[in-house]
Design a protein around this motif. Structure first.
Motif, PDB file in Angstrom:
ATOM      1  N   TRP A 109      35.637  45.057  36.990  1.00 14.46           N
ATOM      2  CA  TRP A 109      36.684  45.976  37.571  1.00 14.46           C
ATOM      3  C   TRP A 109      36.819  46.855  36.581  1.00 14.46           C
ATOM      4  O   TRP A 109      37.765  46.320  35.707  1.00 14.46           O
ATOM      5  CB  TRP A 109      37.892  45.210  38.348  1.00 14.46           C
ATOM      6  CG  TRP A 109      38.652  46.184  39.414  1.00 14.46           C
ATOM      7  CD1 TRP A 109      39.392  47.277  39.132  1.00 14.46           C
ATOM      8  CD2 TRP A 109      38.511  46.194  40.839  1.00 14.46           C
ATOM      9  NE1 TRP A 109      39.568  47.894  40.316  1.00 14.46           N
ATOM     10  CE2 TRP A 109      39.324  46.914  41.390  1.00 14.46           C
ATOM     11  CE3 TRP A 109      37.853  44.956  41.603  1.00 14.46           C
ATOM     12  CZ2 TRP A 109      39.262  47.047  42.879  1.00 14.46           C
ATOM     13  CZ3 TRP A 109      38.028  45.245  42.942  1.00 14.46           C
ATOM     14  CH2 TRP A 109      38.843  46.373  43.459  1.00 14.46           C
ATOM     15  N   ASN A 110      36.839  48.358  36.981  1.00 14.67           N
ATOM     16  CA  ASN A 110      37.274  49.283  35.897  1.00 14.67           C
ATOM     17  C   ASN A 110      36.776  49.268  34.771  1.00 14.67           C
ATOM     18  O   ASN A 110      37.403  49.450  33.530  1.00 14.67           O
ATOM     19  CB  ASN A 110      38.901  49.189  35.787  1.00 14.67           C
ATOM     20  CG  ASN A 110      39.527  49.898  37.038  1.00 14.67           C
ATOM     21  OD1 ASN A 110      38.918  50.378  37.923  1.00 14.67           O
ATOM     22  ND2 ASN A 110      40.848  49.727  37.153  1.00 14.67           N
ATOM     23  N   MET A 163      32.847  53.295  34.452  1.00  9.85           N
ATOM     24  CA  MET A 163      33.023  53.836  35.648  1.00  9.85           C
ATOM     25  C   MET A 163      33.443  55.138  35.478  1.00  9.85           C
ATOM     26  O   MET A 163      33.465  56.016  36.438  1.00  9.85           O
ATOM     27  CB  MET A 163      34.211  52.967  36.290  1.00  9.85           C
ATOM     28  CG  MET A 163      33.836  51.573  37.069  1.00  9.85           C
ATOM     29  SD  MET A 163      32.420  51.924  38.101  1.00  9.85           S
ATOM     30  CE  MET A 163      33.128  52.953  39.284  1.00  9.85           C
ATOM     31  N   TYR A 215      35.357  42.015  48.115  1.00  9.96           N
ATOM     32  CA  TYR A 215      35.245  41.720  46.600  1.00  9.96           C
ATOM     33  C   TYR A 215      33.863  41.780  46.057  1.00  9.96           C
ATOM     34  O   TYR A 215      33.412  41.922  45.076  1.00  9.96           O
ATOM     35  CB  TYR A 215      36.104  40.461  46.131  1.00  9.96           C
ATOM     36  CG  TYR A 215      36.290  40.126  44.863  1.00  9.96           C
ATOM     37  CD1 TYR A 215      36.775  41.148  43.752  1.00  9.96           C
ATOM     38  CD2 TYR A 215      35.708  38.809  44.247  1.00  9.96           C
ATOM     39  CE1 TYR A 215      36.856  40.619  42.548  1.00  9.96           C
ATOM     40  CE2 TYR A 215      35.631  38.494  43.050  1.00  9.96           C
ATOM     41  CZ  TYR A 215      36.429  39.351  42.186  1.00  9.96           C
ATOM     42  OH  TYR A 215      36.623  38.901  40.910  1.00  9.96           O
ATOM     43  N   VAL A 235      31.592  44.346  44.119  1.00 12.90           N
ATOM     44  CA  VAL A 235      31.927  44.863  42.549  1.00 12.90           C
ATOM     45  C   VAL A 235      30.878  44.412  41.608  1.00 12.90           C
ATOM     46  O   VAL A 235      31.102  44.653  40.604  1.00 12.90           O
ATOM     47  CB  VAL A 235      33.342  44.751  42.344  1.00 12.90           C
ATOM     48  CG1 VAL A 235      34.303  45.295  43.424  1.00 12.90           C
ATOM     49  CG2 VAL A 235      33.590  43.371  41.924  1.00 12.90           C
ATOM     50  N   GLN A 247      39.495  52.749  43.756  1.00  7.67           N
ATOM     51  CA  GLN A 247      38.842  52.058  42.849  1.00  7.67           C
ATOM     52  C   GLN A 247      37.459  51.559  43.605  1.00  7.67           C
ATOM     53  O   GLN A 247      36.359  51.183  43.035  1.00  7.67           O
ATOM     54  CB  GLN A 247      39.628  51.378  41.907  1.00  7.67           C
ATOM     55  CG  GLN A 247      40.491  52.087  41.220  1.00  7.67           C
ATOM     56  CD  GLN A 247      41.370  51.314  40.154  1.00  7.67           C
ATOM     57  OE1 GLN A 247      41.439  50.073  40.237  1.00  7.67           O
ATOM     58  NE2 GLN A 247      42.440  52.064  39.567  1.00  7.67           N
ATOM     59  N   HIS A 248      38.119  50.546  44.195  1.00  6.16           N
ATOM     60  CA  HIS A 248      37.169  49.458  45.258  1.00  6.16           C
ATOM     61  C   HIS A 248      35.962  50.246  45.868  1.00  6.16           C
ATOM     62  O   HIS A 248      34.755  50.051  45.805  1.00  6.16           O
ATOM     63  CB  HIS A 248      37.866  48.783  46.178  1.00  6.16           C
ATOM     64  CG  HIS A 248      37.022  47.660  46.774  1.00  6.16           C
ATOM     65  ND1 HIS A 248      37.513  46.684  47.748  1.00  6.16           N
ATOM     66  CD2 HIS A 248      36.057  47.051  46.210  1.00  6.16           C
ATOM     67  CE1 HIS A 248      36.693  45.624  48.090  1.00  6.16           C
ATOM     68  NE2 HIS A 248      35.642  46.023  47.217  1.00  6.16           N
ATOM     69  N   GLN A 283      33.310  51.545  43.239  1.00  3.61           N
ATOM     70  CA  GLN A 283      32.435  50.370  42.738  1.00  3.61           C
ATOM     71  C   GLN A 283      31.576  50.073  43.865  1.00  3.61           C
ATOM     72  O   GLN A 283      30.283  50.033  43.538  1.00  3.61           O
ATOM     73  CB  GLN A 283      33.522  49.214  42.424  1.00  3.61           C
ATOM     74  CG  GLN A 283      34.083  49.694  41.207  1.00  3.61           C
ATOM     75  CD  GLN A 283      34.901  48.337  41.027  1.00  3.61           C
ATOM     76  OE1 GLN A 283      34.683  47.711  40.091  1.00  3.61           O
ATOM     77  NE2 GLN A 283      36.281  48.554  41.471  1.00  3.61           N
ATOM     78  N   ALA A 284      31.650  50.014  45.189  1.00  4.68           N
ATOM     79  CA  ALA A 284      30.833  49.745  46.144  1.00  4.68           C
ATOM     80  C   ALA A 284      29.757  51.111  46.272  1.00  4.68           C
ATOM     81  O   ALA A 284      28.710  50.827  46.388  1.00  4.68           O
ATOM     82  CB  ALA A 284      31.579  49.754  47.631  1.00  4.68           C
ATOM     83  N   ARG A 302      27.107  50.634  43.919  1.00  3.23           N
ATOM     84  CA  ARG A 302      26.023  49.875  44.130  1.00  3.23           C
ATOM     85  C   ARG A 302      24.975  50.635  45.061  1.00  3.23           C
ATOM     86  O   ARG A 302      23.812  50.212  44.699  1.00  3.23           O
ATOM     87  CB  ARG A 302      26.655  48.573  45.185  1.00  3.23           C
ATOM     88  CG  ARG A 302      27.663  47.839  44.342  1.00  3.23           C
ATOM     89  CD  ARG A 302      27.276  47.034  43.271  1.00  3.23           C
ATOM     90  NE  ARG A 302      27.173  47.709  42.019  1.00  3.23           N
ATOM     91  CZ  ARG A 302      28.444  47.751  41.385  1.00  3.23           C
ATOM     92  NH1 ARG A 302      29.570  47.258  41.774  1.00  3.23           N
ATOM     93  NH2 ARG A 302      28.315  48.351  40.101  1.00  3.23           N
TER      94      ARG A 302
END
Length: 543
Positions: free
Chosen positions: A171-172, A176, A420, A423, A458-459, A462-463, A466
């Motif tokens: 994460w982070n 990113m 989750y 990520v 932030q979530h 990240q998705a 992907r």
């Protein structure tokens, strides 16, 4: 160090690099902490990408200064570098993850005691990874501009480890920052997140090398500068060309509706609210949004977020019948708790699942396999439960078998991602064989735990990454946001922001050609890391 101190004195103690390099004690720790915290501004929702240069440029000067810190002996510089890395990482993670504390206040009577652990304890533990990365970088250090590759090798390895140790927490990552940098993000289709980490470290650390302290603090173009410039220019050209040559195309005959209820978290898990929650879902799902979408009758697939019900849907025939009547034969894909093997006085397995409903039947499902530590399961349960430590989400979730694709009538094969699970780079389509590769990423989530904070943004970022990595469209449905339809190049076609109730109507974007990362992603990081290591070694040899 004496020679370096003399050259620094000649450069003038008023210069910023000199002050950072020669800082000791609490001043050195404060510089590292503040620099790390400023780096969090490069992350969503702020997206001030250039600020990532603050921690990474400062990192170079702090590791330069480690030559004279930490005591005598060969371990002194390594320990000094590790200390600086810990403080910089602590500042970065504290500023970037403070919002995790919001989850402890949803049921404050039970979990308020854990607030310091979430806000301070987790960043303190995560900071061990940059500490290790700084120490490895110091072991590879050289006085010239190629020392940025030593930082890339050390910190890049630490970021990779953070994404894998104890199930991982990627994460982070520093990469990113590039994922928010417009066309530059497209290179993720080649090298993925961990490749972006290495590139970001080189790009954002290079400014430290442009001021040569060995030659009177003069500006000196160097190999690192030209490498960073070529990376930026190459990434931008590749990204702009990829986006220009690939307009969004949609799958014929698919009309999606995404429902974002914006349900308060304290109401979501109360079984007494079950009938009201279902009524709210059905009313919102049938909302007219225009002449062509007057309700559920005008869509082919309706999608609801993670854990949509405060009960086991399969055990509620009245709820199933109400859904069937409202959907008029349409397909519903929803997050839900699923029970398996219940009966005989024994507890069955309980999964955080995605279920596909047609009429009054559940025709397909996927069980979440990558559970959130302390959120959905309790690590070291036998040791911690006697001390009153429990997980945040009510109940005890079991781990699903997989990964595997999810099938829904009228849609191509789906790569399901519950919360989750979105990520983790390289895992989104791990269940798809080459001849039956998923053509759609479906991420259902409930970020309501974190309120109006940076966490849900932030979530979502990240998705979205992907989708770029895999070359697949992303359908994301969140309880409180951010819900969106994203094409396989990361372009957001439709979205609902955080904290808004509503629906999204749209088509399903077609997938892109299979990306290099999707085919060979496991190769990208080791090759790039070995290259950074070789350049760092060259810097030592040339020094």
């Amino acid at each position: 160090m004496a020679e370096f101190a003399q050259s620094t004195a000649r450069a003038g103690l008023s210069s910023l690099p000199a002050r950072i390099i020669l800082a000791e004690g609490w001043k050195r720790r404060a510089i590292a902490f503040v620099a790390g915290a400023l780096g969090a501004l490069a992350l969503p929702p702020f997206d001030v990408v250039p600020t990532m240069a603050v921690p990474l440029t400062t990192a170079v000067w702090l590791i330069d200064g480690a030559a004279g810190e930490g005591g005598r002996g060969r371990l002194g510089p390594l320990l000094s570098a590790a200390g600086a890395g810990w403080w910089l990482g602590f500042g970065y993670f504290l500023a970037g993850l403070w919002w995790l504390g919001a989850a402890m206040l949803v049921e404050a009577d039970q979990f308020a005691w854990a607030l310091p652990l979430a806000v301070i304890g987790l960043p303190a533990v995560l900071a061990l990874f940059p500490a290790l990365g700084f120490a490895l970088a110091r072991a590879l250090w050289s006085p010239g501009s190629l020392r940025v590759f030593a930082l890339a090798a050390g910190l890049g390895a630490a970021e990779w480890l953070r994404g894998h140790v104890l199930t991982g927490f990627p994460w982070n990552d520093v990469g990113m920052a590039l994922a928010q940098a417009g066309p530059l993000a497209q290179v993720a289709s080649l090298i993925g997140l961990y490749g972006l980490d290495l590139a970001a470290i080189v790009i954002f650390a290079t400014p430290a090398t442009l001021i040569d302290m060995r030659h009177g603090a003069r500006f000196r173009p160097n190999a690192a500068m030209w490498t960073a410039a070529l990376l930026i220019a190459g990434f931008a050209a590749f990204g702009a060309l990829r986006l220009a040559m690939n307009p969004t195309e949609e799958v014929a005959g698919v009309k999606l509706r995404l429902m974002q209820p914006n349900l308060p978290q304290d109401a979501k898990f109360n079984p007494r609210n079950g009938p009201d929650i279902l009524r709210r879902y059905l009313i919102l799902s049938d909302r007219a949004t225009g002449p062509e979408r007057t309700g559920v009758a005008d869509v082919t697939h309706l999608i609801w977020p993670e854990s949509a019900f405060p009960y086991i849907l399969s055990r509620e025939p009245q709820a199933m019948a109400a859904i069937a009547r409202a959907l008029q034969g349409k397909i519903l894909i929803t997050g839900a708790a699923r029970v398996e093997g219940d009966g005989g006085g024994r507890r069955g397995k309980i999964f955080n699942a995605i279920e596909v409903l047609q009429g009054e039947r559940i025709i397909a499902f996927y069980d979440k396999m990558h559970l959130v530590p302390f959120g959905e399961y309790l690590p070291f349960e036998n040791l911690l439960r006697p001390f009153g430590v429990t997980q945040l989400v009510p109940g005890i979730w079991d781990r699903g078998q997989g990964p595997r694709a999810l099938a829904a009538p009228g849609l191509p094969p789906i790569a399901p991602l519950v919360c989750y699970e979105a990520v983790f780079p390289g895992e989104a389509t791990a269940g798809g064989e080459a001849r039956n590769r998923p053509e759609l990423l479906l991420n259902v989530t409930n970020d309501g735990w974190f309120g109006q904070t940076p966490g849900p943004w932030q979530h979502f970022a990240q998705a979205r990454l992907r989708a770029i990595e895999e070359g697949l469209p992303l359908i994301r449905v969140a309880n409180t946001g951010v819900s969106a339809i994203v094409d396989p190049y990361g372009r957001v076609i439709e979205s609902l922001p955080l904290g808004v109730e509503g629906v999204i109507d749209g088509g399903l974007p077609k997938p892109a050609p299979v990306t290099f990362f999707a085919h060979h992603g496991w190769m990208a990081f080791p090759i790039l890391w070995a290259l950074a290591l070789a350049l760092a070694a060259a810097g030592r040899w040339l020094a």
